[in-house]
Design an enzyme around this catalytic site. Sequence first.
Site, PDB file in Angstrom:
ATOM      1  N   TYR A 144       0.867  -1.183   0.000  1.00 56.81           N
ATOM      2  CA  TYR A 144       0.000   0.000   0.000  1.00 56.81           C
ATOM      3  C   TYR A 144       0.899   1.227   0.000  1.00 56.81           C
ATOM      4  O   TYR A 144       1.834   1.318   0.794  1.00 56.81           O
ATOM      5  CB  TYR A 144      -0.902  -0.006   1.238  1.00 56.81           C
ATOM      6  CG  TYR A 144      -1.792   1.219   1.367  1.00 56.81           C
ATOM      7  CD1 TYR A 144      -2.819   1.455   0.455  1.00 56.81           C
ATOM      8  CD2 TYR A 144      -1.604   2.124   2.407  1.00 56.81           C
ATOM      9  CE1 TYR A 144      -3.636   2.565   0.576  1.00 56.81           C
ATOM     10  CE2 TYR A 144      -2.425   3.247   2.539  1.00 56.81           C
ATOM     11  CZ  TYR A 144      -3.438   3.459   1.623  1.00 56.81           C
ATOM     12  OH  TYR A 144      -4.255   4.563   1.745  1.00 56.81           O
ATOM     13  N   ASP A 239       9.334   2.838  -0.513  1.00 50.85           N
ATOM     14  CA  ASP A 239       8.309   3.477   0.308  1.00 50.85           C
ATOM     15  C   ASP A 239       8.599   3.084   1.756  1.00 50.85           C
ATOM     16  O   ASP A 239       8.235   2.004   2.208  1.00 50.85           O
ATOM     17  CB  ASP A 239       6.916   3.015  -0.132  1.00 50.85           C
ATOM     18  CG  ASP A 239       5.819   3.645   0.710  1.00 50.85           C
ATOM     19  OD1 ASP A 239       6.151   4.264   1.736  1.00 50.85           O
ATOM     20  OD2 ASP A 239       4.639   3.499   0.349  1.00 50.85           O
ATOM     21  N   LYS A 267       4.770   9.151   8.794  1.00 54.59           N
ATOM     22  CA  LYS A 267       4.564   8.582  10.132  1.00 54.59           C
ATOM     23  C   LYS A 267       5.557   9.102  11.184  1.00 54.59           C
ATOM     24  O   LYS A 267       5.362  10.171  11.734  1.00 54.59           O
ATOM     25  CB  LYS A 267       4.541   7.057  10.047  1.00 54.59           C
ATOM     26  CG  LYS A 267       3.418   6.585   9.068  1.00 54.59           C
ATOM     27  CD  LYS A 267       2.962   5.194   9.284  1.00 54.59           C
ATOM     28  CE  LYS A 267       2.056   4.697   8.179  1.00 54.59           C
ATOM     29  NZ  LYS A 267       0.683   4.499   8.504  1.00 54.59           N
TER      30      LYS A 267
HETATM   31  N1  PLP Z   1       2.965   4.153   2.263  1.00 56.49           N
HETATM   32  C1  PLP Z   1       2.876   3.213   3.219  1.00 56.49           C
HETATM   33  C2  PLP Z   1       3.871   2.096   3.241  1.00 56.49           C
HETATM   34  C3  PLP Z   1       1.868   3.282   4.184  1.00 56.49           C
HETATM   35  O1  PLP Z   1       1.768   2.331   5.110  1.00 56.49           O
HETATM   36  C4  PLP Z   1       0.954   4.357   4.122  1.00 56.49           C
HETATM   37  C5  PLP Z   1      -0.125   4.452   5.113  1.00 56.49           C
HETATM   38  O2  PLP Z   1      -0.327   3.642   5.959  1.00 56.49           O
HETATM   39  C6  PLP Z   1       1.093   5.305   3.123  1.00 56.49           C
HETATM   40  C7  PLP Z   1       2.104   5.184   2.202  1.00 56.49           C
HETATM   41  C8  PLP Z   1       0.141   6.462   3.040  1.00 56.49           C
HETATM   42  O3  PLP Z   1       0.380   7.317   4.109  1.00 56.49           O
HETATM   43  P1  PLP Z   1      -0.771   8.321   4.614  1.00 56.49           P
HETATM   44  O4  PLP Z   1      -1.805   7.461   5.264  1.00 56.49           O
HETATM   45  O5  PLP Z   1      -0.040   9.215   5.574  1.00 56.49           O
HETATM   46  O6  PLP Z   1      -1.264   9.042   3.418  1.00 56.49           O
END
Ligand code: PLP
Length: 428
Positions: A144, A239, A267
Site C-alpha cells: 500500500y 516506500d 509517520k
Molecule cells: N505508504 C505506506 C507504506 C503506508 O503504510 C501508508 C499508510 O499507511 C502510506 C504510504 C500512506 O500514508 P498516509 O496514510 O499518511 O497518506
Amino acid sequence: MDSTVSSRLYEHALRIIPGGVNSPVRACRSVGRDPLFIRRAKGSKIYDADGREYLDFVASWGPMVLGHADDRVVAAIKDAAVNGTSFGAPTELEVKMAQTIVDAVPSVEMVRMVNSGTEATMSAIRLARGYTGRDLVVKFDGCYHGHADGLLVKAGSGLATFGIPGSPGVPDDVCKNTLSLPYNDTAAFEACMRQAGARIAAVIVEPIAGNMGVVPPADGFLETLRRHTRETGALLIFDEVITGFRVGWGGAQERFGIRPDLTCLGKIIGGGLPVGAFGGRQEIMRRMAPEGDIYQAGTLSGNPLAMAAGLATLDVLMGADVYETLDRKSTLFWNGMKECVKEAGIPAVVNAVGSMGALFFTSDPVTDFVGAMRSDRERFARYYSLMLDRGVYLAPSAYEASFISMAHCESDLERAWDAFRDSLRRLS
Ligand code: PLP
C-alpha cells in the site's frame, strides 16, 4: 446498539461522516465490531471515550514509536505552537528536519516535506515520471502506497481488508500505467523488466511489506530490483513510510544495505502530526520546482508543529542503542507469541522485522499477498474481539502490522502474552 459513549458518538458520526470514520479501516467492519472512540493516550496505553484502558499495539498505525504523548514531544509542540502554527514560509525547523533526514537515510541527499505518506509517494512517482520521461510504474501486490489513483491497483491495507482490487473513480486510463507483480517473485519481476524495462519510470516497493500484515523481503529480492532498475534506467523508490526510522535509524535501506533512487517517508518523522517527505539523489531532486520543472506544492508543507514533533521524536531515536534495545524487546515479544501459538496448537504464523510484526491464521509461511490472503479472516475477527475484551488494542484487520514502542515495558508484554494465550485457547 448499546449506550456507551463510543456507540453514541458512532451513531452520530454515521449520520454526518461516511461510514462514521475518516479512514476506512478504523470502522472495524471486517472484525464485526463498532469502532472505539478514543479520548486520550499515554505511553503504551490508550483510553476510549468510556474511560476503558487498553494496551496499544496500533501506535496510530506506526508513528508513535516513543509511545503516546511523550513528554519531550508534547513540550516541543507547545513551544512551537506559542510562536505560531503555520507561516507558509520557510523555517529553521524545516532545515533541521531536512538535515536530520539527509544525515540518517543513506540514499537521501535532498528532501522535500509534504503532509502525508500519500502525498510523498504520489509526488515521488511524478518526479520519477518527469525525470525519466516514461509513464509506467511497477508496484507489488499487497503493498500500500497511499490512496493516489495509480497506486490503488491490487493494494494492501484497507483495500485488502475489504477485498477490493482498486476503486471506482480511478480511470482505466490511469490504471493501465500501473503494473502490479507478486511481492518477492524475482522471476516475475525479471520477466517484466525484460519485456517493458525501457518504458518503466519507477519501481515502487515497501522494502518490508507492512500493509498485508508484515512480509519481509526474500533474500535477493530487493537486490534484484536494484540491479534491474539500474540497468533499465527506471528509478527504484523505497516506500519507507512505515519502515523509515522504525526498523533502524537509516530505515530498511540501511538494514538491508540497498540504496534506492528515491525514498518516501511519513509517520515517525512527524511524531504523530500529519507529515510526509520524499527525497533522493540531488541530481533527481533538483528537478523539483522551483529549481526544476516538475511541480509539487503544499500550503502546510513543513508545518512548524509537525517539524517540532518530528524533530523531538528523532532526537530521542538518535540516542545510543535505541534500536538495539527496541529490537531486543520486540524479538522477545514475537518469540513469546510464537511460543503461545505452539502451545495452543493453532495453525498460525508470526512474521516480524524489528518492532513491526503480524500474526496470520494459516499454517503456511507468508511470503506474498496470496499467502497473506490465506489467513483465516473469520478466526482473526474472533481473535481481535477476544484480545480487545482482554484490554489489548490491535489493528482491526488481518492485513495490518502491530507495532512495539519504546514505551512498552516488560509487564506490558507479559500482559499481552496472557491475553494472547487465553484468546488462542478460546479459539481452538
Ligand atoms: N505508504 C505506506 C507504506 C503506508 O503504510 C501508508 C499508510 O499507511 C502510506 C504510504 C500512506 O500514508 P498516509 O496514510 O499518511 O497518506
